[in-house]
Write a protein that holds these residues in place. Structure first.
Motif, PDB file in Angstrom:
ATOM      1  N   ASP A 134       8.686  -0.602   1.912  1.00 24.14           N
ATOM      2  CA  ASP A 134       7.588  -0.793   1.977  1.00 24.14           C
ATOM      3  C   ASP A 134       6.745  -0.481   3.006  1.00 24.14           C
ATOM      4  O   ASP A 134       7.157  -1.802   4.109  1.00 24.14           O
ATOM      5  CB  ASP A 134       7.590  -2.129   1.161  1.00 24.14           C
ATOM      6  CG  ASP A 134       8.308  -1.816  -1.001  1.00 24.14           C
ATOM      7  OD1 ASP A 134       8.163  -0.856  -0.733  1.00 24.14           O
ATOM      8  OD2 ASP A 134       8.194  -3.175  -1.341  1.00 24.14           O
ATOM      9  N   PHE A 135       5.493  -0.669   3.249  1.00 26.77           N
ATOM     10  CA  PHE A 135       4.776  -0.642   4.515  1.00 26.77           C
ATOM     11  C   PHE A 135       3.466  -1.912   3.666  1.00 26.77           C
ATOM     12  O   PHE A 135       3.312  -0.944   2.722  1.00 26.77           O
ATOM     13  CB  PHE A 135       4.436   0.668   5.241  1.00 26.77           C
ATOM     14  CG  PHE A 135       4.258   0.562   6.535  1.00 26.77           C
ATOM     15  CD1 PHE A 135       3.837  -0.497   6.712  1.00 26.77           C
ATOM     16  CD2 PHE A 135       2.905   0.995   6.165  1.00 26.77           C
ATOM     17  CE1 PHE A 135       2.475  -0.970   8.568  1.00 26.77           C
ATOM     18  CE2 PHE A 135       1.734   1.352   7.877  1.00 26.77           C
ATOM     19  CZ  PHE A 135       2.001   0.031   8.857  1.00 26.77           C
ATOM     20  N   SER A 136       2.720  -2.684   4.695  1.00 26.14           N
ATOM     21  CA  SER A 136       1.215  -3.108   4.060  1.00 26.14           C
ATOM     22  C   SER A 136       0.805  -2.914   4.929  1.00 26.14           C
ATOM     23  O   SER A 136       0.769  -4.225   5.461  1.00 26.14           O
ATOM     24  CB  SER A 136       1.659  -4.335   3.048  1.00 26.14           C
ATOM     25  OG  SER A 136       2.386  -3.504   2.105  1.00 26.14           O
ATOM     26  N   THR A 161       6.869   6.605  -0.884  1.00 26.53           N
ATOM     27  CA  THR A 161       6.067   7.029  -0.925  1.00 26.53           C
ATOM     28  C   THR A 161       5.668   8.133  -0.084  1.00 26.53           C
ATOM     29  O   THR A 161       7.049   8.237   1.436  1.00 26.53           O
ATOM     30  CB  THR A 161       5.034   5.542  -0.133  1.00 26.53           C
ATOM     31  OG1 THR A 161       4.655   4.738  -1.991  1.00 26.53           O
ATOM     32  CG2 THR A 161       3.128   6.758  -0.003  1.00 26.53           C
ATOM     33  N   VAL A 162       5.188   9.368  -0.125  1.00 26.62           N
ATOM     34  CA  VAL A 162       4.967  10.734   0.748  1.00 26.62           C
ATOM     35  C   VAL A 162       3.298  10.274   0.756  1.00 26.62           C
ATOM     36  O   VAL A 162       2.623  10.650   0.169  1.00 26.62           O
ATOM     37  CB  VAL A 162       5.275  11.974   0.254  1.00 26.62           C
ATOM     38  CG1 VAL A 162       5.349  12.896   0.882  1.00 26.62           C
ATOM     39  CG2 VAL A 162       6.788  11.581  -0.224  1.00 26.62           C
ATOM     40  N   ALA A 188       0.643  -1.432   0.058  1.00 27.41           N
ATOM     41  CA  ALA A 188      -0.176   0.394   0.065  1.00 27.41           C
ATOM     42  C   ALA A 188       0.704   1.137   0.173  1.00 27.41           C
ATOM     43  O   ALA A 188       0.782   2.152  -1.043  1.00 27.41           O
ATOM     44  CB  ALA A 188      -1.096  -0.451   1.541  1.00 27.41           C
ATOM     45  N   TYR A 189       2.611   0.541   0.414  1.00 29.83           N
ATOM     46  CA  TYR A 189       2.788   1.731   0.664  1.00 29.83           C
ATOM     47  C   TYR A 189       4.094   1.722   0.950  1.00 29.83           C
ATOM     48  O   TYR A 189       5.015   1.429   1.452  1.00 29.83           O
ATOM     49  CB  TYR A 189       3.026   2.596   2.515  1.00 29.83           C
ATOM     50  CG  TYR A 189       1.870   3.283   2.827  1.00 29.83           C
ATOM     51  CD1 TYR A 189       0.845   4.399   1.813  1.00 29.83           C
ATOM     52  CD2 TYR A 189       1.000   2.345   3.516  1.00 29.83           C
ATOM     53  CE1 TYR A 189      -0.263   4.943   2.574  1.00 29.83           C
ATOM     54  CE2 TYR A 189      -0.165   3.216   4.254  1.00 29.83           C
ATOM     55  CZ  TYR A 189      -0.786   4.413   3.140  1.00 29.83           C
ATOM     56  OH  TYR A 189      -2.772   5.062   3.834  1.00 29.83           O
ATOM     57  N   ALA A 236      -4.676   3.578   6.668  1.00 32.50           N
ATOM     58  CA  ALA A 236      -5.306   4.932   7.307  1.00 32.50           C
ATOM     59  C   ALA A 236      -4.269   6.357   6.495  1.00 32.50           C
ATOM     60  O   ALA A 236      -4.519   7.658   6.828  1.00 32.50           O
ATOM     61  CB  ALA A 236      -4.512   5.373   8.612  1.00 32.50           C
ATOM     62  N   TYR A 237      -3.215   6.596   5.945  1.00 36.12           N
ATOM     63  CA  TYR A 237      -2.466   7.670   5.521  1.00 36.12           C
ATOM     64  C   TYR A 237      -2.929   8.200   3.664  1.00 36.12           C
ATOM     65  O   TYR A 237      -2.617   7.593   3.378  1.00 36.12           O
ATOM     66  CB  TYR A 237      -0.564   7.478   5.461  1.00 36.12           C
ATOM     67  CG  TYR A 237      -0.900   6.936   6.611  1.00 36.12           C
ATOM     68  CD1 TYR A 237      -0.929   7.861   8.028  1.00 36.12           C
ATOM     69  CD2 TYR A 237       0.504   6.167   7.470  1.00 36.12           C
ATOM     70  CE1 TYR A 237      -0.452   7.209   9.273  1.00 36.12           C
ATOM     71  CE2 TYR A 237       1.007   5.500   8.060  1.00 36.12           C
ATOM     72  CZ  TYR A 237       0.439   5.708   9.620  1.00 36.12           C
ATOM     73  OH  TYR A 237       1.144   6.000  10.484  1.00 36.12           O
ATOM     74  N   SER A 238      -3.413   9.580   3.591  1.00 37.47           N
ATOM     75  CA  SER A 238      -3.453   9.865   2.527  1.00 37.47           C
ATOM     76  C   SER A 238      -2.208  10.105   1.369  1.00 37.47           C
ATOM     77  O   SER A 238      -1.472  10.394   2.171  1.00 37.47           O
ATOM     78  CB  SER A 238      -3.953  11.257   2.439  1.00 37.47           C
ATOM     79  OG  SER A 238      -5.364  11.171   3.049  1.00 37.47           O
ATOM     80  N   VAL A 239      -1.982   9.255   0.692  1.00 36.40           N
ATOM     81  CA  VAL A 239      -0.447   8.869  -0.150  1.00 36.40           C
ATOM     82  C   VAL A 239      -0.805  10.573  -1.225  1.00 36.40           C
ATOM     83  O   VAL A 239      -1.876  10.779  -2.226  1.00 36.40           O
ATOM     84  CB  VAL A 239      -0.390   7.676  -0.964  1.00 36.40           C
ATOM     85  CG1 VAL A 239       0.416   7.943  -2.441  1.00 36.40           C
ATOM     86  CG2 VAL A 239      -0.849   7.041  -0.887  1.00 36.40           C
TER      87      VAL A 239
END
Length: 305
Positions: free
Chosen positions: A217-219, A196-197, A191-192, A224-227
């Motif tokens: 990488d973070f999944s 990614t910012v 997802a991130y 919950a964070y807006s990309v």
């Protein structure tokens, strides 16, 4: 000598003739009046038709700009860590293309970011506004998160600071779909992904100035964070920061960089369209000799070798 009855008859006849004459005159006058009204109505209809043909009855409502973003005020009495630098505009904001953002730190750099105005126009407007007020300059990245991101953008360095406004999430990734039969080869992308910012707020969904730059990488099961964008250059600097040792930040969590990570400056450039981005020179393919176009035979031969 005429009799009395004949005289009465003549008088009655004369009276009837006078009545008929008056009726005829009244009828003629009425017809003339009706004819005049008809002419006036006809002229009015012709005039109205001409005016309609020329667009006199085209009532076009005055165009009004619609709000693109809504900024929710933050009371400095409730949050003393909020810093008042005004609010961005709500209308006339770009909602397509990208915007370049450059972050210079004391750990090297610069780190260049491409803000996605189509997916997160309010985040782009907020970064542009705050950067114009030098809101981020000489602030510290106060946390290296367990999720694999560097957290910056809080002038107070407490994790509670930001501007005197907040705004809602815009581009939160979807949670990964559960698929028990999926093979490891069919693993879903993170997802991130690294680079990614994303924005982060307290509580989640109340975004301000704090942002995350992921160095790995973070999944999460529930994103919950807006990309808001991605790193286009300088990811090695972010990874260097992510490898720094951490100490207690005062709350018992060892997440504060042992050595201060200072954002010396953060600037945001003008919006760019896809066409303008395509006009930029592209980097040569790995192994391509300097000065040789990537599509040339020499480049192909160099790549094969």
């Amino acid at each position: 000598m005429p009799s009395s009855r004949d005289r009465q008859r003549r008088l009655a006849r004369a009276k009837l003739d006078r009545q008929m004459a008056r009726r005829a005159a009244t009828l003629r006058q009425r017809r003339r009046l009706q004819a005049g009204i008809g002419v006036v109505v006809a002229l009015l209809l012709v005039g109205a038709g001409t005016a309609w043909a020329l667009g006199a009855f085209d009532h076009k409502p005055k165009a009004t700009a619609e709000d693109v973003c809504t900024w929710t005020p933050v009371d400095t009495g409730t949050n003393p860590n909020a810093k008042d630098v005004g609010q961005p505009p709500t209308t006339g904001l770009p909602t397509s293309g990208t915007r370049p953002m450059t972050i210079t730190t004391n750990q090297g750099g610069p780190i260049t970011v491409q803000l996605d105005l189509a997916a997160a126009p309010c985040a782009g407007a907020s970064f542009d506004h705050l950067a114009g007020k030098k809101f981020f300059d000489n602030t510290k990245c106060h946390e290296i998160t367990a999720e694999g991101a560097v957290r910056c953008g809080d002038p107070s360095g407490t994790g509670q600071g930001g501007p005197t406004y907040s705004f809602y999430n815009e581009n939160v990734p979807q949670a990964p779909a559960a698929s028990p039969s999926a093979s490891p080869a069919a693993k879903q992308p993170p997802a991130y992904p690294a680079g990614t910012v994303a924005l982060t707020g307290t509580p989640p969904g109340t975004n301000g100035s704090q942002f995350l730059i992921f160095f790995k990488d973070f999944s999460p099961s529930s994103p919950a964070y807006s990309v808001v964008g991605k790193v286009t250059a300088g990811l090695d600097v972010v990874q260097k920061i992510g490898a720094l040792p951490t100490v207690d930040n005062g709350s018992g969590a060892k997440v504060k960089p042992k050595n201060d990570v200072v954002v010396q400056s953060l600037t945001v450039g003008p919006p760019e369209t896809a066409a303008s981005a395509s006009d930029q020179p592209t980097a040569p393919a790995p192994g391509t000799p300097t000065g040789v176009p990537s599509g040339s035979p020499a480049a192909s031969a160099s790549t094969r070798s």
